[in-house]
Motif scaffolding. Structure first.
Motif: not given
Length: 296
Positions: A217-229
């Protein structure tokens, strides 16, 4: 002539991964950057952009497994976790404890997963015209384009003509080196340096409607990124729809959205704008890293 750089390889899961290294061996103060290409591109297409960053930091553009001069997976393992692990393997090989990851299109998927699963290694993430939800029109265009590419070309000239480039024109002469780098000599002519697995996936999609299964689930993955995007959208992109921007911003509070002139291939359409936007982002990351460095 392409900007000077070193071409090298490392190992990941038993596969050779090729990469282009800019600014190698020169002490520079900025965070290193690792660039990951999209489905219809490879590291060669990022030479000019890489050189635009490398004056202040080391930069590497890699060929993902199955692309360019990297090895093809004998088991057709092109899963998101495996391709993300290739990114980490390159970081390990280079000895980069922390880096900025930058991914275009399909590369945005791999870099997002690598960032989410390895927060201590990733200081920042740049998504170039990538969102977990592709626009239908662009998806259809990509499927038809990739599925329709012949398995073999008689010559480099024939490949150029197929892609609507006149090999005998001045503009064709300027593009020849890219085609020569993009093609591999095989029995019966030349083939694109991309595993046929990808074209076959799109052929099945067009023939039967069978969609490739990500298993993530790439939406979930993007939500888990902890650094600035930093999320860059080409204003004329047919893959990253304007109406998807609020959804991407809502997926992670660390997302900063910037629109640039150009289509899906921002690096080719507007390299100067891309470099300027990313350099600004990198400067802010460098500043944050310095503030957090331990004092003696």
């Amino acid at each position: 002539m392409p900007a000077p750089h070193r071409v090298d390889k490392c190992s990941s899961g038993g596969l050779e991964i090729a990469y282009r290294h800019f600014g190698a061996g020169v002490p520079v103060p900025g965070l290193p950057v690792l660039i990951v290409h999209g489905l219809s591109y490879f590291s060669y297409d990022w030479i000019d952009v890489s050189a635009g960053f490398a004056s202040g930091r080391p930069v590497v553009a890699m060929d993902m497994r199955g692309f360019g001069d990297s090895a093809r997976s004998p088991t057709a393992d092109y899963s998101v976790p495996s391709m993300a692990q290739d990114i980490v393997a390159v970081l390990d090989h280079l000895g980069w404890a922390r880096a900025v990851l930058m991914g275009h299109s399909m590369g945005g998927r791999s870099t997002s997963f690598a960032a989410a699963r390895n927060p201590a290694r990733v200081a920042g993430l740049v998504l170039v015209d990538y969102t977990p939800e592709n626009a239908p029109g662009g998806s259809q265009r990509v499927a038809k384009t990739v599925a329709g590419v012949p398995d073999r070309f008689e010559s480099v000239d024939a490949a150029m003509q197929y892609f609507s480039v006149d090999p005998h024109s001045p503009s064709g002469a300027a593009k020849r080196e890219r085609f020569e780098a993009y093609l591999r000599k095989v029995d019966g002519g030349y083939e694109i340096k991309r595993d046929p697995h990808f074209a076959n996936q799109f052929r099945r999609l067009l023939e039967t409607g069978e969609r490739p299964k990500l298993g993530v689930d790439m939406w979930q993955v993007v939500g888990e990124v902890a650094c600035p995007i930093l999320a860059l959208r080409g204003q004329q992109s047919d893959m990253f729809a304007a109406e998807t921007m609020p959804k991407l911003a809502a997926a992670n509070p660390r997302v900063v959205l910037v629109e640039l002139d150009g289509g899906h291939n921002i690096a080719g359409d507007n390299p100067a704008g891309l470099v300027a936007a990313v350099r600004k982002f990198l400067a802010s990351l460098d500043s944050t890293e310095k503030r957090h460095e331990p004092t003696a």
